[in-house]
Design a protein around this motif. Structure first.
Motif, short mmCIF file in Angstrom:
data_model
loop_
_atom_site.label_atom_id
_atom_site.label_comp_id
_atom_site.label_asym_id
_atom_site.label_seq_id
_atom_site.Cartn_x
_atom_site.Cartn_y
_atom_site.Cartn_z
N ARG A 12 11.07 21.53 -15.08
CA ARG A 12 12.19 21.04 -15.91
C ARG A 12 12.40 19.53 -15.77
NH1 ARG A 12 15.88 24.66 -18.04
NH2 ARG A 12 15.44 26.87 -17.62
N LEU A 13 11.72 18.91 -14.83
CA LEU A 13 11.88 17.46 -14.64
C LEU A 13 11.25 16.72 -15.81
CD1 LEU A 13 11.05 17.27 -10.83
CD2 LEU A 13 13.31 17.13 -11.89
N ARG A 14 11.98 15.72 -16.34
CA ARG A 14 11.53 15.03 -17.55
C ARG A 14 10.90 13.67 -17.28
NH1 ARG A 14 17.15 15.78 -20.77
NH2 ARG A 14 17.84 15.05 -18.73
N HIS A 15 10.82 13.29 -16.01
CA HIS A 15 10.21 12.01 -15.61
C HIS A 15 10.91 10.84 -16.29
CE1 HIS A 15 6.22 14.29 -14.66
NE2 HIS A 15 7.21 14.60 -13.85
N GLU A 16 12.22 10.71 -16.04
CA GLU A 16 13.00 9.61 -16.58
C GLU A 16 12.64 8.31 -15.87
OE1 GLU A 16 16.84 11.08 -15.76
OE2 GLU A 16 16.80 12.65 -17.28
N ARG A 17 13.29 7.23 -16.31
CA ARG A 17 12.99 5.91 -15.74
C ARG A 17 13.21 5.89 -14.22
NH1 ARG A 17 12.72 1.34 -19.13
NH2 ARG A 17 11.66 2.00 -21.01
#
Length: 1318
Positions: free
Chosen positions: A313-318
């Motif tokens: 579920r991790l979206r790899h944000e900034r």
């Protein structure tokens, strides 16, 4: 591969420091400090009125304390904002530094306590709590005063470390210390009860809060969610959300995270999924860091099987990388290495934790922190997965840094098994430690390990790292059983004798003291001047005794200041300092305005009666009358003496009419002046004033004509004029509408009078906005973007569109902004528009967009806008919404609100902000605390914290800036000024951008590029979006070029061109010359292409690039290409006048006879075969210039006529007596005697040799040679300098006449005159 460099650096860190080096560093440090302080003291003593200062023993300690805290806070704060963590080593270093002073402040204690919680993910919670207790006790022993913020900070640490304590005992300790709890204290005590599942205890505190009418915030409800879950009542946890909604509080992301964590701790994955769906349906955006809390809870509770599902579920944000690193470290600390490794392998491949620029090295932080028994397996896994190129080497480096002999040897054995090389220098750090510990046995064992691993002991290892462990060579032989008799090392320590240095502060430029004197008086208030009146008078007398003079213009400025301060009696004392040469003009300025007019009119009558010139006096009368606003009398005088009116007199009248919006009279005067002399050009400011008054009065065509005349007469605009142009267009926008502004704006840009900018484009948008035409405003802004790459007033357009609800136009605007400026810029523009219109829900959705990060410059701009318009509610919402924004400086955000509280005198809001800062666990900077304390004190409120003091207050910033400029101006020592700025920076003092830029330019001018770039970083840390001026950037290119950093210089040039800035001619010249020295032909050609693409072409010599390309070929030993390049140029008849003197000069300076011979042959061939004599003449003049007279004679044989011809050019370029005489010895029958005599006179004047000049005049008279006007003027100046009367009538000044026969000649004109010499 573990490089030799890594080990060498590590060895240096562990080995002793050379006493010589240590002494040298101390000497440099003390000398620099002494010089800087001496300069400062000298400036104050000699050029300022000293203020009484208290010489308290504690002042130095407080200053040092503030300096250390600012540095410590900066390091820790930057680490927290950048990575979300700090290291224990960094924290302990700061702690010991603070303790060393013996005077820890309350804010320092707050900083240290706050750092003992989750900011130390590498340290076990138990150890973190022990460290917090140790810091608490130690600082209390040293006298640190604790307030409620410190107790709240230690409570937060307890919660983060899950430390079990008694809340009642904690409250009892606060009561014993006479500290009253606040809302944050009760909230955290409730959280402590709930952390242990004690709902009854939490309810008791909750009831107490209600009885005190303290607000129940979201944080309390979040704690109750956790409390019910840990008490085993998960249903009650879920019901808390309903209770919140009934209380009017909408559950936020933190509430859902608490609920998700509750389900995770129970291992209820279905509950987790359902809660995630509820959050999504409630339009509550959960960030990666929120999901990571759920992963941590699952792993810690033993439900590792559900972790992969959450990882997906991790979206790899900034902010994913630093947050994920902190998660991994926390998991490792809690013994969950395998789960941490799962998270590590999920890192995005394009944003890996780079250890080198050449390859991806994922997981260095993981390997450094991992358990010893598992690290080898992880290294193998990383290497097999191609996620790390050399995990074993990196882990070995970490083990060597930790001086862990067992782990290091074990890793080297593993490396041997993996067929990886093991080098002798790997053992150096371990041997160094053993030698320092006198552990001979350990050295022998380590040598045996080397033998077991098959590592040969080389000479450096044996002589430098093994033998020093033994008392003698024989002892080493016996222990190691080797016979390396040749390895005998000697240690010698040489001491540097101490020398006494005397710092002498000289003032080589006393004439510049006037500028400092003016700035000194300008910096004083009227009250200070009145009090210090006698001291100032005495000071002026001392300056007079020292023969220090001031220019008359500085005197006038000081006179006006003293007059405004009501101390006219000091004016006479200042007048005594005027330079005697300027006394006459100063006497006029000492009279009053009315007396001045009367005096001038009497003088005019006298001059007219004596039939003398009245031009200057007439102009002075008109100027005085305009100052009295007596235009009618000035026009009458103009009418009476029209034949004596000069351009200056007309300019004064025109300027006065423009100031009073008298368009008709201004137009008449302008036409009259043009009729008298059409070549006269006004200055840029007066032209702009004319354009403004014509546009405002509807005379658009006349305004356009003014702009065209500016172009025709090459009137240049600087930054000040561009600002005036903006105000003129803005004024016209308010009166004339979009059509007039578009016409004027298009004319300005089409003529190239000014470069298009957002500022200059904005008046057109203003005209549309004032008429409520949002569609027209948007179209005009998009047109500016298309034509000029600027989007003027886009914020105001978006605000209007949001208010009108015009979604179609809003979408159109957003699409363009996103396409032209990027999605992040578009999001910030939309965020600010929603904030401005009060649509806070939509604004929150925008700022919580995954991947969005803080842009300090944009946030600063909007915060300043809110402060300027007194928009507290809007500013408060922005501060609240950015709480979780990645890399957002929370102290800076709260300081904006406190500034507005200060301006509105709202102490209650400021006090509430202090509570919110504690709730958010923010450590304020000292300037923020001083600001808050000032607000509370000014309203008679008690300050609930220790107020930090600094020795140099921010209110004295002007004086510091003044001193820096004085050091620069008087002493020409920018490095010392830089040290002063660094000292001020360490005390938290911030200068304006102009001050930083001025000093950067001074440093670059001296070649101190490293200091200049460090100062740029300091400025950037204080001023968001700080950029060096064009002048500074050009100086940087010049400095980089001089240091042969051509790659950096080219990159600087390209970055300058990317923002549409035009480099200077000097910068490009130095860069191209540096590329030539390097032999970089392609680099020169690239720069040439960049210059061809400039919208504003620079006036380069046609030979700049060709000459340096030729030199580059010479540098590369490619003489044939250089010759071919130049011959191709000169065989074209159009290029016969092009000069290659620069090439010949460089060849002669380098003394390369082979190259010189080759090019001499080329010059002869061009002269004899192609009748192109310029190369031969250039070589002749260069040989002559370098005193190679015999070689120059040879060139006369090549082409006497042309060499004689270019002698004229040489005379013009080189007015040096010795060289002209050498030239005449080669050409004794030179025909142009009048030219020779003219330049001989010039040489005598330059040398101030009056007798020689008079003798030459007599010789010319005897020979019947007429002396030209320019020579007579030069001689007249020389007579006056020598204090003698001019013995001949001095020619009048003429703007157009050419005084010397060849003074106006260029190369082409001389070349066309060659027939006289054939």
């Amino acid at each position: 591969m573990l490089s030799f460099t890594h080990i060498r650096i590590l060895s240096r860190k562990m080995y002793f420091i050379d006493p010589k080096l240590r002494s040298y560093r101390m000497f440099l440090s003390s000398s620099s400090t002494h010089l800087c302080s001496s300069l400062f003291v000298c400036c104050v003593r000699n050029y300022a009125v000293a203020r009484e200062q208290k010489d308290e023993a504690s002042s130095g300690v407080q200053s040092k304390q503030a300096q250390q805290f600012d540095s410590a806070l900066s390091k820790l704060d930057n680490s927290v904002r950048r990575t979300g963590r700090i290291t224990k080593t960094m924290l302990l270093r700061v702690f010991h530094d603070i303790c060393r002073t013996g005077y820890p402040s309350g804010n320092q204690a707050l900083l240290l306590l706050r750092s003992c919680g989750s900011l130390l993910p590498e340290v076990p919670p138990v150890d973190r709590t022990e460290l917090a207790h140790h810091i608490w006790t130690k600082l209390q022993e040293l006298g640190s005063q604790y307030d409620v913020s410190h107790y709240n900070a230690i409570l937060k640490v307890y919660l983060q470390n899950e430390f079990k304590f008694s809340p009642t005992d904690f409250l009892a300790k606060m009561e014993a210390a006479n500290i009253l709890p606040n809302r944050v204290t009760y909230q955290r005590l409730i959280a402590a009860y709930c952390q242990n599942g004690d709902i009854e205890g939490a309810s008791t505190i909750l009831g107490f809060m209600k009885s005190k009418d303290l607000p129940i915030t979201e944080a309390v409800f979040n704690a109750l969610v956790t409390g019910h879950a840990r008490a085993g009542d998960i249903d009650s946890s879920k019901n808390i959300l309903t209770v919140m909604r009934n209380a009017g509080i909408e559950p936020g992301a933190d509430t859902y995270v608490s609920l998700l964590t509750a389900f995770a701790e129970k291992g209820d994955i279905d509950g987790v999924k359902k809660a995630l769906e509820e959050a999504e349906n409630a339009d509550c955006s959960l960030m990666d860091r929120d999901i990571m809390q759920v992963i941590f809870a699952l792993a810690k509770a033993g439900h590792q099987q559900y972790v992969p599902e959450m990882v997906e579920r991790l979206r790899h944000e900034r902010s994913y990388i630093p947050d994920a690193m902190n998660l991994c470290l926390s998991l490792i600390t809690h013994g969950q290495e395998d789960v941490a490794f799962q998270v590590l392998k999920n890192f995005p491949t394009l944003q890996m934790d780079n250890a080198s620029a050449e390859s991806y090295n994922l997981g260095n932080f993981f390997l450094r922190h991992c358990a010893l028994d598992k690290v080898a397996n992880y290294c193998r896994d990383l290497q097999q997965s191609n996620l790390h190129t050399s995990p074993f080497n990196f882990t070995l480096l970490c083990a060597l840094e930790a001086k862990n002999i067992g782990l290091s040897c074990g890793l080297m054995k593993q490396m041997k098994e993996q067929n990886l090389p093991v080098r002798p220098h790997f053992f150096w750090p371990l041997l160094i430690q053993l030698v320092k510990d006198n552990n001979t046995t350990g050295v022998v064992e380590l040598v045996k390990t080397m033998e077991e691993l098959g590592v040969a002991i080389d000479t450096p290892t044996l002589s430098n790292y093994i033998l020093p462990a033994f008392g003698s060579l024989e002892e080493a032989r016996q222990a190691l059983k080797v016979t390396h008799a040749s390895f005998l090392t000697r240690w010698q320590m040489k001491c540097i004798p101490k020398t006494n240095a005397v710092c002498v502060c000289l003032c080589p430029h006393p004439e510049r003291g006037g500028y400092f004197l003016y700035s000194l008086i300008d910096s004083m208030t009227e009250a200070e001047v009145q009090v210090q009146k006698d001291k100032l008078r005495e000071y002026f007398k001392q300056l007079q005794a020292l023969n220090i003079t001031i220019p008359v213009n500085i005197y006038r400025g000081i006179r006006n200041l003293l007059d405004s301060y009501n101390v006219p009696e000091l004016i006479k004392d200042v007048a005594e300092l005027i330079d005697p040469k300027d006394k006459a003009s100063a006497e006029l300025s000492m009279t009053g305005p009315r007396d001045k007019v009367e005096t001038l009119e009497n003088k005019l009558a006298e001059l007219k009666a004596e039939n003398k010139s009245i031009d200057l006096t007439l102009k002075q009368i008109i100027q005085a009358l305009c100052a009295e606003e007596n235009l009618q009398r000035a026009l009458e005088l103009k009418q009476q003496h029209e034949e004596h009116m000069t351009a200056g007199g007309y300019a004064i009248l025109i300027n006065h009419c423009c100031r009073n919006d008298n368009a008709e009279e201004a137009l008449n005067l302008k036409r009259e002046m043009s009729r008298k002399d059409s070549s006269v050009a006004l200055d840029a400011s007066k032209y702009i004033a004319l354009m403004k008054v014509f546009a405002n009065s509807g005379k658009v065509e006349e305004a356009v004509d003014i702009l065209k005349e500016m172009k025709e007469k090459d009137v240049m605009l600087n930054d000040t004029h561009t600002t005036m142009l903006f105000h003129a267009l803005s004024s016209a926008a308010a009166k004339g509408g979009p059509t007039i502004i578009r016409r004027l704006q298009d004319t300005v840009f089409a003529l190239g009078l000014a470069k298009p900018s957002a500022n200059l484009c904005s008046p057109l948008i203003t005209a549309y906005l004032d008429s409520n035409d949002l569609s027209g405003a948007l179209d005009a802004a998009l047109e500016c973007q298309k034509r000029y790459n600027h989007l003027p007033r886009i914020h105001d357009i978006l605000v209007g569109l949001v208010q009108q609800g015009d979604t179609e136009l809003l979408q159109k605007a957003m699409d363009v902004v996103s396409q032209e400026r990027g999605e992040m810029t578009m999001l910030y523009d939309l965020f600010f528009a929603f904030l401005q219109t009060g649509r806070y829900r939509e604004a929150r959705k925008i700022i919580e967009t995954p991947g969005l990060r803080a842009r300090p410059g944009r946030l600063h701009w909007y915060a300043e806008k809110c402060i300027a318009h007194n928009q507290m509610e809007t500013l408060e919402h922005m501060v609240d919404m950015t709480a979780k924004l990645f890399e957002c400086d929370r102290d800076e955000m709260y300081s904006y609100m406190l500034r507005l509280c200060k301006e509105t005198n709202n102490w209650k809001k400021a006090d509430a902000l202090w509570t919110k800062m504690q709730e958010e666990n923010i450590i304020p900077r000292e300037r923020t605390l001083r600001l808050l304390a000032d607000i509370l004190r000014s309203n008679g409120q008690e300050v609930p914290f220790e107020v930090p003091e600094v020795n140099l207050k921010e209110k004295n910033m002007h004086e510091v800036t003044l001193c820096i400029y004085f050091v620069l101006a008087i002493f020409d020592v920018s490095v010392e000024a830089y040290e002063m700025v660094k000292g001020a920076d360490e005390k938290g003092l911030v200068f304006g951008p102009a001050s930083y830029d001025h000093l950067i330019r001074a440093l670059l001018a001296e070649g101190s590029m490293d200091d200049a770039m460090a100062l740029k970083d300091i400025a950037g840390s204080h001023i968001p979006g700080f950029k060096m001026s064009d002048t500074a950037t050009n100086l940087l290119i010049v400095t980089q070029s001089k240091k042969d950093l051509v790659t950096d210089a080219v990159q600087t040039l390209k970055s300058m061109l990317q923002v549409n800035h035009v480099p200077s001619q000097l910068a490009i010249t130095r860069l191209v010359q540096a590329l030539g020295r390097k032999g970089d032909v392609s680099g020169i050609e690239d720069v040439q292409k960049l210059m061809k693409g400039l919208s504003t072409p620079l006036n380069f010599s046609s030979m700049l690039f060709i000459n340096n390309i030729a030199l580059a070929h010479i540098k590369n030993d490619d003489l044939d290409s250089a010759v071919e390049l130049l011959e191709t140029l000169y065989t074209n008849p159009d290029n016969h006048s092009a000069s290659m003197s620069f090439v010949f000069r460089k060849i002669l300076e380098n003394g390369n006879d082979k190259v010189l011979d080759k090019f001499s042959v080329m010059a002869e061939r061009l002269a004899n075969h192609f009748a192109c004599y310029r190369p031969a003449s250039d070589l002749f003049l260069q040989l002559l210039d370098m005193d190679k007279v015999e070689d120059a004679k040879f060139m006369l044989a090549v082409s006497v006529c042309v060499c004689v011809l270019y002698t004229l050019l040489y005379l013009i370029m080189c007015p040096q007596l010795g060289k002209i005489q050498s030239l005449l010895s080669l050409i004794p029958d030179f025909a142009e005697e009048d030219v020779v005599y003219s330049y001989l006179i010039k040489c005598h004047v330059v040398d101030r040799n009056l007798p020689a000049a008079e003798a030459l005049m007599e010789q010319m008279q005897k020979e019947g040679v007429e002396v030209d006007e320019l020579s007579l003027k030069r001689l007249a100046v020389l007579y006056r300098k020598e204090g003698q009367t001019v013995p001949f009538p001095e020619p009048p000044v003429s703007r157009t006449s050419t005084h010397s026969k060849y003074s106006g000649y260029n190369h082409q004109q001389i070349a066309t005159s060659s027939s006289r010499f054939h």
